[in-house]
Design an enzyme around this catalytic site. Structure first.
Site, PDB file in Angstrom:
ATOM      1  N   GLU A  14      59.623 -58.613   4.173  1.00 57.56           N
ATOM      2  CA  GLU A  14      60.528 -59.691   3.762  1.00 57.56           C
ATOM      3  C   GLU A  14      60.604 -60.798   4.809  1.00 57.56           C
ATOM      4  O   GLU A  14      60.584 -61.979   4.478  1.00 57.56           O
ATOM      5  CB  GLU A  14      61.925 -59.137   3.471  1.00 57.56           C
ATOM      6  CG  GLU A  14      62.038 -58.435   2.131  1.00 57.56           C
ATOM      7  CD  GLU A  14      61.389 -57.071   2.106  1.00 57.56           C
ATOM      8  OE1 GLU A  14      61.134 -56.528   3.211  1.00 57.56           O
ATOM      9  OE2 GLU A  14      61.129 -56.541   1.021  1.00 57.56           O
ATOM     10  N   HIS A  18      70.493 -51.324  -4.174  1.00 58.47           N
ATOM     11  CA  HIS A  18      69.945 -52.073  -5.310  1.00 58.47           C
ATOM     12  C   HIS A  18      71.024 -52.748  -6.140  1.00 58.47           C
ATOM     13  O   HIS A  18      70.808 -53.068  -7.286  1.00 58.47           O
ATOM     14  CB  HIS A  18      69.096 -51.156  -6.201  1.00 58.47           C
ATOM     15  CG  HIS A  18      67.869 -50.664  -5.515  1.00 58.47           C
ATOM     16  ND1 HIS A  18      67.864 -49.542  -4.742  1.00 58.47           N
ATOM     17  CD2 HIS A  18      66.624 -51.177  -5.432  1.00 58.47           C
ATOM     18  CE1 HIS A  18      66.665 -49.362  -4.228  1.00 58.47           C
ATOM     19  NE2 HIS A  18      65.880 -50.337  -4.631  1.00 58.47           N
TER      20      HIS A  18
END
Lengths: 407, 387
Positions: free
Chosen positions: B120, B191
């Site tokens: 990321e 999540h």
């Protein structure tokens, strides 16, 4: 078996587990290791001739070494010399201004590392790109910044290269993207710059520099992976000055062979004290990337004379003798000067002239920078350039309602 | 009971049987917390006619799309009309885990739509570099929960670029970072987060969260056109659930502009993204039962946000309830509430209410208790009205 081995390691005293001897540095750091025959040096300033680099200028990893010769001219050699003198003068002035408490905050000087900035710039064109970390003054100057704008920036003046808003670590110029305070953060950014240029079919290269300390950052490896995966035209460059802040490279890195740390990326270790070796390496690297061979990891073996920053005397983690030895025997400016005289490229007289010219020029611009007015902390200045000019939100909040700034 | 009950008793409706039984059984039919029925919610344009009467009216034909299809449409349009647009992220070449980038790699080639390694920080740093060269990278972070390694790049590089570049004219305005956010009921710790308030703290970034397919298309195209870096958060629970008429032509919805979705005169409910549906259901119940008229505002851009519309509305109604899914502490609601008391103090009839996720992490089985439900929003409206 494993258990015994582990136990044996556990009982070892701490000192033995931390090797204190310096890492092996096989390339020379001799700043005057190049060679040219006097009789081959032409009399004309702009007629090219060959300089032979020392056999110890490079070490390679999965790569054919660059040619050990470099074509140059007398005029170029003198320009390189002047550039290095100018960088050093400017850093010395910054040092003075800092000690006079005129420059405040953070300031990282590159005294001793001038050959890297000058050597790289003389191998590139303005169409190429450089991004580096916080030791950036020399690069900003080489890329087209003026001494005045750089010192003005350090002083926090409006006429500074980033309007005085960044200071030491934050400088932009055409083809130069800082100047970056976060260790290693510029490395993936460099990969992106390289990609955009590749995408746009530019025949150029991106130089993405970081230090031996930053080499251990995770994002450096993320960028390596992307660069190799997508075959980007980028020359990663580790400026190995032997110390990441106050820690010797071999105490912070499992492998100090930084040119090999791209693993699947070929590497090249260069004598970073010899500006001609740096130039030759980057010229070769540029050709290599432009030809579509993908990235390279170049390690510039260099040395910083000063501390990590102004608050670091730089003598607690290394000996004064070591610094003195590098200064007196491996100085990049003295080394090139020696060669220019040996090869009769120039005369003692002319060099003195160049020195003086650089000194007066720098001093003049520094004096002008010092005279720049301290900017007022008006909201207009404080809140500008956060968003596209003209598209800002209606106002930015201050600490109290009276300080709110309405665009 | 609610109609006559005091404030403290209002929650009993939900769990009134619990005090009598120590064992679990079938819960009584929920009166407020019924599942959102996306096929009838007034927030979506179920017919072409409703689209035509909205602010998105256009001559263009419309098609029924869900959120990921609308986003896919916006990305397709951007890629088709501007060579500088790139789409990359983890697994985007295969269409992405939420199918937003489906078929893009086939149509535009692996040079412009490609997979990245799982890194990321690298993705965002790389995107920033591309943007600095005038490209328009649209980077995808697979889940907003994964953005934290890239936080440094976003805050220290992207947000500050324009501020620190001096006079070179450089910027990373082409950058758009897309990420699915919010709860789906079972995403748990990694999540289901909504990290928008971490980004709304930072000048230099624009933070956007759409509520529906048609909004997402217009806002995403505006974000791509915008010359400042934009964080584009997509409520992942709406990807398939929210289906509505979306104009097939390209259009922009201005950033930093809130939308009054329903006019009212007694209470202003301010929200964004997925909780708007919760608010809408709570408002329907409250208007019917409490005899009040409630205004519903979609903030759309969370930073820099549309203070003027919010303040005007609260000056009119005198009451405000702010609802968001992310944690309440130092959330977007805190900033709005502070701004309201600063800018509309004399109009206020009741303290500003904030309804958000509790200040805890998303436990797997506790997700639905964590995020605001219809009963909590209803309760807040009721308390505000009865103050």
């Amino acid at each position: 078996m494993l258990g015994r081995g582990m136990r044996a390691r556990c009982v070892k005293p701490l000192r033995q587990r931390l090797p204190a001897w310096p890492s092996r540095r096989a390339v020379t750091t001799d700043a005057a290791s190049s060679h040219a025959e006097k009789e081959h040096v032409p009399s004309e300033d702009d007629k090219p001739f060959d300089v032979r680099l020392s056999d110890e200028s490079f070490e390679t990893y999965e790569l054919d070494p660059p040619p050990y010769s470099l074509q140059t001219t007398k005029a170029e050699l003198k320009r390189i010399y002047s550039d290095m003198v100018k960088i050093r003068r400017m850093e010395m002035e910054a040092d003075r201004l800092y000690k006079e408490k005129k420059i405040r905050g953070f300031c990282h000087l590159s005294t001793g590392q001038e050959a890297v900035a000058a050597g790289i710039e003389h191998a590139l064109t303005k169409e190429d790109h450089i991004i580096t970390a916080y030791r950036c003054h020399g690069f900003a100057l080489m890329r087209g910044g003026t001494v005045k704008s750089i010192i003005g920036e350090l002083l926090g003046r409006r006429e500074g290269i980033a309007y005085g808003k960044g200071g030491s670590m934050h400088m932009f110029a055409k083809g130069f993207y800082g100047g970056n305070g976060i260790v290693g953060a510029q490395v993936p950014v460099g990969a992106g710059i390289a990609f955009a240029n590749q995408y746009n079919d530019k025949q150029n290269t991106t130089i993405c520099l970081y230090g031996d300390g930053a080499s251990n950052q995770g994002q450096v490896f993320e960028a390596f992976n992307m660069a190799k995966l997508w075959n980007l035209p980028i020359l990663f460059g580790c400026e190995n000055n032997k110390y990441g802040m106050g820690t010797a490279a071999n105490r912070a890195a499992a492998s100090t062979e930084y040119y090999k740390r791209g693993q699947y990326i070929p590497g090249l270790k260069v004598n970073g004290m010899d500006v001609l070796a740096v130039k030759a390496a980057v010229e070769y690297g540029k050709q290599y990337t432009v030809a579509g061979h993908g990235p390279l990891v170049i390690e510039y073996v260099t040395y910083r004379y000063g501390g990590h920053s102004m608050s670091d005397p730089g003598t607690t983690y290394r000996t004064r003798e070591e610094i003195q030895r590098m200064r007196s025997t491996n100085d990049p400016i003295a080394g090139l000067k020696q060669k220019l005289l040996d090869w009769e490229v120039t005369t003692e007289e002319e060099l003195k002239g160049l020195d003086k010219e650089a000194r007066t020029e720098v001093q003049k611009e520094v004096a002008e920078a010092e005279k720049m007015a301290v900017p007022e902390a008006t909201p207009q200045i404080l809140y500008e350039d956060i968003y596209v000019r003209g598209s800002e939100p209606q106002f930015m909040r201050g600490r109290i309602p009276e300080e709110n700034y309405y665009y | 009971m609610l109609r006559n009950g005091t404030r403290s008793k209002s929650l009993e409706v939900v769990c009134s049987t619990r005090s009598f039984r120590r064992y679990s059984g079938n819960p009584p039919p929920a009166r407020l917390n019924a599942p959102i029925d996306y096929s009838i919610t007034p927030l979506l344009h179920h017919t072409a006619k409703s689209l035509q009467t909205s602010s998105l009216s256009s001559k263009s034909p419309a098609a029924r799309l869900n959120l990921f299809q609308a986003i896919n449409g916006a990305l397709t349009h951007a890629l088709r009309t501007d060579e500088r647009v790139l789409v990359f992220g983890e697994d985007v070449a295969f269409g992405g885990v939420f199918r937003c980038t489906v078929n893009l790699a086939t149509e535009f080639g692996s040079e412009r739509v490609f997979n990245t390694p799982l890194s990321e920080q690298g993705i965002i740093g790389f995107a920033i570099g591309c943007a600095a060269q005038g490209m328009k990278p649209i980077a995808e972070i697979q889940f907003a929960d994964y953005v934290y390694p890239a936080f440094d790049q976003l805050i220290n590089e992207a947000a500050k670029w324009r501020y620190r570049e001096g006079e070179t004219g450089g910027n990373v305005g082409g950058l758009v970072v897309r990420m699915p956010c919010g709860s789906v009921g079972h995403g748990a710790l990694y999540h289901s987060q909504s990290p928008e308030s971490l980004f709304t703290h930072v000048p230099g970034l624009k933070v956007v969260m759409p509520r529906s397919p048609s909004q997402a298309k217009g806002l995403l195209l505006a974000a791509i056109a915008c010359n400042d870096p934009v964080i584009f958060l997509e409520p992942k629970s709406l990807y398939r659930a929210a289906v509505e008429q979306v104009p097939t032509a390209a259009y922009h919805i201005p950033l930093s502009k809130a939308e009054i979705m329903k006019e009212g005169k007694d209470v202003t409910v301010i929200s964004y993204g997925h909780p708007l549906y919760t608010c809408s259901a709570a408002i329907a119940a409250a208007e019917e039962e409490l005899d009040v008229s409630i205004e519903l505002l979609d903030l759309r851009t969370l930073y820099p946000w549309d203070r003027e519309t919010v303040l005007q509305s609260v000056r009119k109604t005198g009451r405000a309830v702010i609802v968001h899914e992310s944690m309440i502490n130092a959330g977007v609601g805190a900033e709005i509430a502070a701004t309201i008391q600063d800018g509309a103090f004399l109009s206020l009839e009741a303290p500003v209410q904030r309804i958000g996720g509790w200040a805890t992490h998303m436990g797997l089985v506790f997700e639905k208790f964590n995020i605001p439900d219809v009963a909590r929003v209803y309760d807040a409206i009721k308390r505000t009205v009865e103050y």
